[in-house]
Scaffold this motif. Structure first.
Motif, PDB file in Angstrom:
ATOM      1  N   ASP A 317       1.606  -3.540  26.892  1.00  0.00           N
ATOM      2  CA  ASP A 317       1.791  -3.123  25.509  1.00  0.00           C
ATOM      3  C   ASP A 317       2.314  -4.290  24.677  1.00  0.00           C
ATOM      4  OD1 ASP A 317       0.893  -0.544  25.801  1.00  0.00           O
ATOM      5  OD2 ASP A 317       2.864   0.289  26.208  1.00  0.00           O
ATOM      6  N   THR A 318       1.420  -5.000  24.052  1.00  0.00           N
ATOM      7  CA  THR A 318       1.759  -6.176  23.260  1.00  0.00           C
ATOM      8  C   THR A 318       0.628  -6.444  22.284  1.00  0.00           C
ATOM      9  OG1 THR A 318       2.158  -8.566  23.352  1.00  0.00           O
ATOM     10  CG2 THR A 318       0.775  -7.647  25.075  1.00  0.00           C
ATOM     11  N   GLU A 319       0.906  -7.143  21.212  1.00  0.00           N
ATOM     12  CA  GLU A 319      -0.173  -7.546  20.313  1.00  0.00           C
ATOM     13  C   GLU A 319      -0.802  -8.866  20.734  1.00  0.00           C
ATOM     14  OE1 GLU A 319       2.423  -9.709  16.766  1.00  0.00           O
ATOM     15  OE2 GLU A 319       1.338  -7.865  16.374  1.00  0.00           O
ATOM     16  N   CYS A 320      -0.257  -9.504  21.737  1.00  0.00           N
ATOM     17  CA  CYS A 320      -0.799 -10.753  22.283  1.00  0.00           C
ATOM     18  C   CYS A 320      -2.235 -10.530  22.774  1.00  0.00           C
ATOM     19  CB  CYS A 320       0.111 -11.239  23.416  1.00  0.00           C
ATOM     20  SG  CYS A 320      -0.405 -12.755  24.217  1.00  0.00           S
ATOM     21  N   PRO A 321      -3.169 -11.401  22.520  1.00  0.00           N
ATOM     22  CA  PRO A 321      -3.067 -12.765  21.979  1.00  0.00           C
ATOM     23  C   PRO A 321      -3.218 -12.863  20.460  1.00  0.00           C
ATOM     24  CG  PRO A 321      -5.294 -12.413  22.738  1.00  0.00           C
ATOM     25  CD  PRO A 321      -4.559 -11.128  22.986  1.00  0.00           C
ATOM     26  N   GLY A 322      -2.852 -11.820  19.744  1.00  0.00           N
ATOM     27  CA  GLY A 322      -3.045 -11.806  18.298  1.00  0.00           C
ATOM     28  C   GLY A 322      -4.387 -11.195  17.941  1.00  0.00           C
ATOM     29  N   GLU A 328     -11.983 -12.591  18.650  1.00  0.00           N
ATOM     30  CA  GLU A 328     -12.867 -13.684  19.045  1.00  0.00           C
ATOM     31  C   GLU A 328     -13.276 -13.575  20.505  1.00  0.00           C
ATOM     32  OE1 GLU A 328     -14.991 -17.324  19.398  1.00  0.00           O
ATOM     33  OE2 GLU A 328     -14.499 -16.067  17.662  1.00  0.00           O
ATOM     34  N   ILE A 329     -12.316 -13.357  21.403  1.00  0.00           N
ATOM     35  CA  ILE A 329     -12.661 -13.378  22.830  1.00  0.00           C
ATOM     36  C   ILE A 329     -13.512 -12.177  23.228  1.00  0.00           C
ATOM     37  CG2 ILE A 329     -10.603 -14.734  23.386  1.00  0.00           C
ATOM     38  CD1 ILE A 329      -9.472 -12.211  24.743  1.00  0.00           C
ATOM     39  N   THR A 330     -13.476 -11.107  22.433  1.00  0.00           N
ATOM     40  CA  THR A 330     -14.338  -9.965  22.749  1.00  0.00           C
ATOM     41  C   THR A 330     -15.815 -10.305  22.570  1.00  0.00           C
ATOM     42  OG1 THR A 330     -14.222  -9.025  20.509  1.00  0.00           O
ATOM     43  CG2 THR A 330     -12.562  -8.285  22.111  1.00  0.00           C
ATOM     44  N   THR A 331     -16.103 -11.420  21.919  1.00  0.00           N
ATOM     45  CA  THR A 331     -17.497 -11.848  21.746  1.00  0.00           C
ATOM     46  C   THR A 331     -17.930 -12.822  22.837  1.00  0.00           C
ATOM     47  OG1 THR A 331     -17.015 -13.790  20.345  1.00  0.00           O
ATOM     48  CG2 THR A 331     -17.190 -11.641  19.255  1.00  0.00           C
ATOM     49  N   TRP A 332     -17.015 -13.234  23.702  1.00  0.00           N
ATOM     50  CA  TRP A 332     -17.327 -14.231  24.714  1.00  0.00           C
ATOM     51  C   TRP A 332     -17.962 -13.591  25.943  1.00  0.00           C
ATOM     52  CZ3 TRP A 332     -12.409 -17.853  25.097  1.00  0.00           C
ATOM     53  CH2 TRP A 332     -12.212 -18.467  23.865  1.00  0.00           C
ATOM     54  N   PRO A 333     -18.781 -14.374  26.656  1.00  0.00           N
ATOM     55  CA  PRO A 333     -19.299 -13.885  27.936  1.00  0.00           C
ATOM     56  C   PRO A 333     -18.143 -13.547  28.879  1.00  0.00           C
ATOM     57  CG  PRO A 333     -20.403 -15.905  27.273  1.00  0.00           C
ATOM     58  CD  PRO A 333     -19.265 -15.728  26.330  1.00  0.00           C
ATOM     59  N   HIS A 334     -18.319 -12.529  29.670  1.00  0.00           N
ATOM     60  CA  HIS A 334     -17.370 -12.085  30.703  1.00  0.00           C
ATOM     61  C   HIS A 334     -16.237 -11.211  30.152  1.00  0.00           C
ATOM     62  CE1 HIS A 334     -18.946 -14.456  34.129  1.00  0.00           C
ATOM     63  NE2 HIS A 334     -19.258 -15.353  33.195  1.00  0.00           N
ATOM     64  N   TRP A 335     -16.117 -11.074  28.799  1.00  0.00           N
ATOM     65  CA  TRP A 335     -15.063 -10.187  28.325  1.00  0.00           C
ATOM     66  C   TRP A 335     -15.343  -8.768  28.810  1.00  0.00           C
ATOM     67  CZ3 TRP A 335     -14.995  -5.911  24.921  1.00  0.00           C
ATOM     68  CH2 TRP A 335     -13.706  -5.404  24.683  1.00  0.00           C
ATOM     69  N   SER A 336     -14.289  -8.088  29.247  1.00  0.00           N
ATOM     70  CA  SER A 336     -14.402  -6.721  29.737  1.00  0.00           C
ATOM     71  C   SER A 336     -13.545  -5.800  28.879  1.00  0.00           C
ATOM     72  CB  SER A 336     -13.954  -6.646  31.200  1.00  0.00           C
ATOM     73  OG  SER A 336     -13.911  -5.307  31.651  1.00  0.00           O
ATOM     74  N   ALA A 337     -14.093  -4.672  28.487  1.00  0.00           N
ATOM     75  CA  ALA A 337     -13.351  -3.698  27.686  1.00  0.00           C
ATOM     76  C   ALA A 337     -12.322  -2.941  28.506  1.00  0.00           C
ATOM     77  CB  ALA A 337     -14.319  -2.707  27.046  1.00  0.00           C
ATOM     78  N   PHE A 338     -12.397  -3.032  29.806  1.00  0.00           N
ATOM     79  CA  PHE A 338     -11.458  -2.340  30.684  1.00  0.00           C
ATOM     80  C   PHE A 338     -10.790  -3.361  31.590  1.00  0.00           C
ATOM     81  CE2 PHE A 338     -14.882   0.544  29.563  1.00  0.00           C
ATOM     82  CZ  PHE A 338     -14.175   1.614  29.052  1.00  0.00           C
ATOM     83  N   PRO A 339      -9.488  -3.230  31.861  1.00  0.00           N
ATOM     84  CA  PRO A 339      -8.624  -2.130  31.449  1.00  0.00           C
ATOM     85  C   PRO A 339      -8.246  -2.223  29.970  1.00  0.00           C
ATOM     86  CG  PRO A 339      -7.317  -3.785  32.524  1.00  0.00           C
ATOM     87  CD  PRO A 339      -8.760  -4.241  32.625  1.00  0.00           C
TER      88      PRO A 339
END
Length: 348
Positions: A317-322, A328-339
């Motif tokens: 439970d944190t706002e990190c990484p901002g 931005e990183i949600t658009t990168w290859p290998h990003w996973s929505a889970f957990p």
């Protein structure tokens, strides 16, 4: 006798016939999106390997390899063009990339003052062929004689191609070791068996962004002090950190249990992008350094090829990484929505 070669249809150079170059048109390059020139000569030459695609030994294979690298850089990473200034094939040819005096996307912090040469293939455990090394020498010598590279240039070898230090003297690295940033000894070092199946992205929040090497070294020391003294941890919590100077800063290092992500510290690489990235995106050199570090980790089998990329907020439970960096990183290859975690955030 000389022949004229166009560099991205902006700069024309003359190459001796003893050096065979394959132009962008000849290898089937797509147009660059936004080529940007810089004033030479370049004070740095930076050597890379492609890792993937692997080594090519015919003109057809090498042309296809350069095409695949350009596609990765333009379509997946969103760069303007293939990242390198030139590439060297196993056929002994020099392949035109962005060309001399064009800003690259191959070495954070050095893209507007260097020549980036990629030797196509995976050169972790063996040297490239003699004709590849010879072509590299000839290209550098030509750059010096034509005024594109300074005579007293520095050769930088990123951490992904350490075998190539045999090429030339005066090696430097865009990598800052613990000793170099003034780390205190770790209280305890616990290792785990890799490769890591997760890469977790953080921001420091505090200290804020640093843009000089001295400031980034000071930021590393302050984070280590906070983690060791304030929180009682064994060491700085992260595996590595990325400075606004574009350098990679050694934290605990690969395959060392971290203190950055509960439940994942013994199976992940934690990368802290130094600064507060809630409202704005880190500069391109920092993002490039993150990509390069991950690529290196995969190439050396410290990181699994099918790794999952997570933001810190997904495991705590944190706002990190901002918000901005996370988007931005949600658009990168290998990003996973889970957990995923709840929406309750704290400034960590």
């Amino acid at each position: 006798m000389y022949k004229t070669i166009g560099i991205i249809a902006v700069v024309c150079v003359f190459l001796p016939e003893s050096m065979t170059i394959v132009t962008r048109e000849e290898w089937g390059a797509k147009p660059p999106k936004t080529p940007t020139l810089f004033n030479g000569p370049s004070p740095y030459v930076i050597i890379h390997h492609s890792y993937e695609p692997g080594a090519c030994y015919t003109a057809k294979e090498c042309q296809e390899a350069v095409q695949s690298i350009q596609e990765l850089h333009q379509e997946v990473r969103g760069w303007s063009d293939v990242g390198y200034t030139f590439l060297i094939g196993g056929d002994g040819n020099v392949y035109e990339g962005r060309g001399f005096n064009v800003v690259g996307a191959h070495a954070p912090g050095y893209n507007d003052k260097s020549v980036g040469i990629c030797l196509i293939g995976d050169w972790r455990t063996e040297l490239p062929t003699e004709k590849m090394l010879e072509a590299t020498h000839k290209l550098i010598e030509y750059g010096i004689s034509s005024g594109y590279i300074v005579k007293d240039y520095k050769l930088l070898v990123p951490i992904f191609v350490l075998l190539l230090i045999a090429l030339l003297p005066n090696i430097m690295m865009a990598y800052v070791t613990r000793e170099e940033w003034g780390a205190k000894p770790a209280k305890l070092v616990e290792k785990f068996r890799g490769p890591s199946p997760y890469v977790i992205i953080h921001h420091s929040y505090q200290p804020g962004a640093c843009f000089t090497t001295d400031d980034c070294k000071a930021a590393m020391r302050s984070m280590q002090e906070f983690h060791q003294i304030g929180r009682g941890w064994n060491d700085i919590g992260y595996t590595f950190a990325i400075g606004g100077d574009g350098n990679i800063y050694e934290g605990r290092g690969f395959n060392v249990v971290g203190a950055h992500a509960p439940g994942y510290n013994n199976r992940s690489v934690g990368i802290c992008v130094i600064g507060d990235w809630r409202f704005k995106l880190p500069p391109p050199n920092m993002l490039e350094a993150v990509h390069n570090l991950i690529d290196y980790g995969v190439s050396k089998e410290f990181i699994a090829k099918d790794f999952k990329l997570l933001g810190h907020r997904q495991v705590r439970d944190t706002e990190c990484p901002g918000d901005r960096l996370f988007d931005e990183i949600t658009t990168w290859p290998h990003w996973s929505a889970f957990p995923s975690q709840s929406n309750k955030k704290i400034n960590v």
